[in-house]
Design a protein around this motif. Sequence first.
Motif, PDB file in Angstrom:
ATOM      1  N   HIS A  19      38.912  36.218   9.709  1.00  0.00           N
ATOM      2  CA  HIS A  19      37.578  36.553  10.237  1.00  0.00           C
ATOM      3  C   HIS A  19      37.693  37.242  11.604  1.00  0.00           C
ATOM      4  O   HIS A  19      36.974  38.204  11.873  1.00  0.00           O
ATOM      5  CB  HIS A  19      36.709  35.302  10.357  1.00  0.00           C
ATOM      6  CG  HIS A  19      36.283  34.752   9.043  1.00  0.00           C
ATOM      7  ND1 HIS A  19      35.506  35.456   8.146  1.00  0.00           N
ATOM      8  CD2 HIS A  19      36.529  33.560   8.455  1.00  0.00           C
ATOM      9  CE1 HIS A  19      35.288  34.728   7.074  1.00  0.00           C
ATOM     10  NE2 HIS A  19      35.902  33.562   7.229  1.00  0.00           N
ATOM     11  N   ARG A  20      38.583  36.755  12.442  1.00  0.00           N
ATOM     12  CA  ARG A  20      38.793  37.367  13.754  1.00  0.00           C
ATOM     13  C   ARG A  20      39.294  38.807  13.597  1.00  0.00           C
ATOM     14  O   ARG A  20      38.862  39.711  14.307  1.00  0.00           O
ATOM     15  CB  ARG A  20      39.776  36.525  14.568  1.00  0.00           C
ATOM     16  CG  ARG A  20      39.804  36.865  16.023  1.00  0.00           C
ATOM     17  CD  ARG A  20      40.549  35.851  16.880  1.00  0.00           C
ATOM     18  NE  ARG A  20      41.840  35.448  16.350  1.00  0.00           N
ATOM     19  CZ  ARG A  20      42.107  34.243  15.833  1.00  0.00           C
ATOM     20  NH1 ARG A  20      41.187  33.324  15.781  1.00  0.00           N
ATOM     21  NH2 ARG A  20      43.309  33.954  15.369  1.00  0.00           N
ATOM     22  N   SER A  21      40.167  39.027  12.633  1.00  0.00           N
ATOM     23  CA  SER A  21      40.678  40.369  12.368  1.00  0.00           C
ATOM     24  C   SER A  21      39.549  41.307  11.944  1.00  0.00           C
ATOM     25  O   SER A  21      39.464  42.457  12.395  1.00  0.00           O
ATOM     26  CB  SER A  21      41.758  40.308  11.291  1.00  0.00           C
ATOM     27  OG  SER A  21      42.218  41.586  10.987  1.00  0.00           O
ATOM     28  N   LEU A  32      34.325  45.738  15.634  1.00  0.00           N
ATOM     29  CA  LEU A  32      34.061  46.081  17.028  1.00  0.00           C
ATOM     30  C   LEU A  32      34.647  47.443  17.361  1.00  0.00           C
ATOM     31  O   LEU A  32      33.984  48.297  17.948  1.00  0.00           O
ATOM     32  CB  LEU A  32      34.650  44.997  17.942  1.00  0.00           C
ATOM     33  CG  LEU A  32      34.398  45.101  19.427  1.00  0.00           C
ATOM     34  CD1 LEU A  32      32.925  44.902  19.725  1.00  0.00           C
ATOM     35  CD2 LEU A  32      35.221  44.057  20.162  1.00  0.00           C
ATOM     36  N   ARG A  33      35.883  47.658  16.958  1.00  0.00           N
ATOM     37  CA  ARG A  33      36.568  48.907  17.276  1.00  0.00           C
ATOM     38  C   ARG A  33      36.006  50.083  16.494  1.00  0.00           C
ATOM     39  O   ARG A  33      35.735  51.144  17.058  1.00  0.00           O
ATOM     40  CB  ARG A  33      38.062  48.772  16.991  1.00  0.00           C
ATOM     41  CG  ARG A  33      38.872  49.955  17.491  1.00  0.00           C
ATOM     42  CD  ARG A  33      40.276  49.877  17.018  1.00  0.00           C
ATOM     43  NE  ARG A  33      40.258  50.253  15.604  1.00  0.00           N
ATOM     44  CZ  ARG A  33      41.327  50.297  14.848  1.00  0.00           C
ATOM     45  NH1 ARG A  33      42.487  49.938  15.328  1.00  0.00           N
ATOM     46  NH2 ARG A  33      41.239  50.655  13.593  1.00  0.00           N
ATOM     47  N   LEU A  57      45.092  43.944  20.160  1.00  0.00           N
ATOM     48  CA  LEU A  57      44.478  42.694  19.707  1.00  0.00           C
ATOM     49  C   LEU A  57      44.453  42.637  18.180  1.00  0.00           C
ATOM     50  O   LEU A  57      44.735  41.597  17.584  1.00  0.00           O
ATOM     51  CB  LEU A  57      43.063  42.564  20.273  1.00  0.00           C
ATOM     52  CG  LEU A  57      42.314  41.281  19.951  1.00  0.00           C
ATOM     53  CD1 LEU A  57      43.065  40.058  20.446  1.00  0.00           C
ATOM     54  CD2 LEU A  57      40.922  41.328  20.560  1.00  0.00           C
ATOM     55  N   GLN A  58      44.178  43.760  17.558  1.00  0.00           N
ATOM     56  CA  GLN A  58      44.185  43.820  16.098  1.00  0.00           C
ATOM     57  C   GLN A  58      45.594  43.588  15.551  1.00  0.00           C
ATOM     58  O   GLN A  58      45.767  42.888  14.554  1.00  0.00           O
ATOM     59  CB  GLN A  58      43.646  45.158  15.624  1.00  0.00           C
ATOM     60  CG  GLN A  58      43.487  45.239  14.130  1.00  0.00           C
ATOM     61  CD  GLN A  58      42.852  46.537  13.707  1.00  0.00           C
ATOM     62  OE1 GLN A  58      42.973  47.542  14.403  1.00  0.00           O
ATOM     63  NE2 GLN A  58      42.177  46.540  12.593  1.00  0.00           N
ATOM     64  N   ALA A 100      49.165  39.954  12.729  1.00  0.00           N
ATOM     65  CA  ALA A 100      50.397  39.177  12.712  1.00  0.00           C
ATOM     66  C   ALA A 100      50.101  37.703  12.434  1.00  0.00           C
ATOM     67  O   ALA A 100      50.853  37.044  11.695  1.00  0.00           O
ATOM     68  CB  ALA A 100      51.134  39.333  14.040  1.00  0.00           C
ATOM     69  N   ASP A 101      49.015  37.184  12.993  1.00  0.00           N
ATOM     70  CA  ASP A 101      48.612  35.798  12.714  1.00  0.00           C
ATOM     71  C   ASP A 101      48.287  35.617  11.234  1.00  0.00           C
ATOM     72  O   ASP A 101      48.641  34.598  10.636  1.00  0.00           O
ATOM     73  CB  ASP A 101      47.390  35.405  13.551  1.00  0.00           C
ATOM     74  CG  ASP A 101      47.703  35.236  15.023  1.00  0.00           C
ATOM     75  OD1 ASP A 101      48.907  35.110  15.364  1.00  0.00           O
ATOM     76  OD2 ASP A 101      46.750  35.233  15.827  1.00  0.00           O
TER      77      ASP A 101
END
Length: 119
Positions: free
Chosen positions: A68-70, A76-77, A96-97, A102-103
């Motif tokens: 979800h963060r990705s 956003l970008r 950040l992406q 990677a996570d």
Amino acid sequence: VKTILLLNDPSIIELIVSDELIFEEVCSTLEYDPDLRDKANHRWFLRERAKFRTVALMEDEELVASIHRSFRVNYLRDTLLRPTMDESSLSTLSSLQTFTHADVVKGVTMSPAGADTKG
């Protein structure tokens, strides 16, 4: 809000993309961006069109949160800040992406459901 995002502070951006409610509030304020000719419908898109679907069962909540963060970093970008973004903002969001991707990869490869269970 756009000016705060364009300050290019990674901790602020990380805070915004880490929480769904904060992200939706930021998107709602950017719907009324005076630089846009027509009002954007970010809240409608996030609530109605952007649905999280999986192909495989994902029980790891941290992995789902990373996915979800990705998505939020990408949105956003590519959607919210694309018209006014400078090179340093693009660089910050791209790094950040990369970290969030990677996570996700780490979570998928380390997931017990994705592990090979052959004897």
